[in-house]
Design a protein around this motif. Sequence first.
Motif, mmCIF file in Angstrom:
data_model
loop_
_atom_site.group_PDB
_atom_site.id
_atom_site.type_symbol
_atom_site.label_atom_id
_atom_site.label_comp_id
_atom_site.label_asym_id
_atom_site.label_seq_id
_atom_site.Cartn_x
_atom_site.Cartn_y
_atom_site.Cartn_z
ATOM 1 N N SER A 188 -12.256 -33.878 21.570
ATOM 2 C CA SER A 188 -12.411 -33.081 20.350
ATOM 3 C C SER A 188 -13.321 -33.741 19.319
ATOM 4 C CB SER A 188 -11.037 -32.815 19.731
ATOM 5 O OG SER A 188 -10.467 -34.020 19.291
ATOM 6 N N GLY A 239 -13.158 -31.285 15.026
ATOM 7 C CA GLY A 239 -12.056 -31.258 14.068
ATOM 8 C C GLY A 239 -12.357 -30.517 12.785
ATOM 9 N N VAL A 247 -12.471 -26.723 13.435
ATOM 10 C CA VAL A 247 -11.130 -26.161 13.642
ATOM 11 C C VAL A 247 -10.381 -26.094 12.316
ATOM 12 C CG1 VAL A 247 -8.891 -26.538 14.747
ATOM 13 C CG2 VAL A 247 -10.988 -26.872 16.053
ATOM 14 N N ILE A 285 -3.681 -20.303 15.783
ATOM 15 C CA ILE A 285 -4.783 -21.266 15.952
ATOM 16 C C ILE A 285 -4.290 -22.685 15.656
ATOM 17 C CG2 ILE A 285 -7.029 -22.004 15.045
ATOM 18 C CD1 ILE A 285 -7.650 -19.022 14.572
ATOM 19 N N THR A 286 -3.453 -22.836 14.632
ATOM 20 C CA THR A 286 -2.913 -24.151 14.287
ATOM 21 C C THR A 286 -2.049 -24.706 15.406
ATOM 22 O OG1 THR A 286 -2.930 -23.559 11.937
ATOM 23 C CG2 THR A 286 -1.529 -25.407 12.590
ATOM 24 N N SER A 338 -4.200 -25.668 18.402
ATOM 25 C CA SER A 338 -4.942 -26.894 18.087
ATOM 26 C C SER A 338 -4.045 -28.122 18.165
ATOM 27 C CB SER A 338 -5.562 -26.793 16.686
ATOM 28 O OG SER A 338 -6.461 -25.730 16.622
ATOM 29 N N LEU A 394 -4.453 -31.238 20.653
ATOM 30 C CA LEU A 394 -4.541 -32.586 20.101
ATOM 31 C C LEU A 394 -3.508 -33.510 20.741
ATOM 32 C CD1 LEU A 394 -5.841 -34.491 18.039
ATOM 33 C CD2 LEU A 394 -4.127 -33.726 16.401
#
Length: 128
Positions: free
Chosen positions: A9, A13, A16, A57-58, A61, A65
Amino acid sequence: MSNMKKINSINVGTKVLSIIAVFLIVLPICFFGMKQIGFIVLGDFLIKASLVVGSIITVISLILLIIELRQDRQLDKYFTNHCNTKLLLANSLCECQKYGNKLVRAEDTCCKICGIHFEKYYDSPPYI
């Protein structure tokens, strides 16, 4: 090590976080303002939809991560345990796993840069 593709990623970051901020902060505020002045009728629905999309989306993500951090930990453990090895490269040279010297020949028993003595070499790195 699994044969899973490495998630990386780097340089993603901020994009996003920007997308998450748009859906969780900017759009709901805009929809609320437009609803207050009577510009849109479906203001409540649009606010909720934006918050749901931003939340999805959070969560996605965060899952990615967590996977990336787990892969990084596995890679660190792998290379820590294999620092006395050389990795066979495509051009018939090898790479010292201690400091990344890519000018090691297959017949070399030690690295000319760091002086480490090789135990063996591996044909492929994890996460190709």
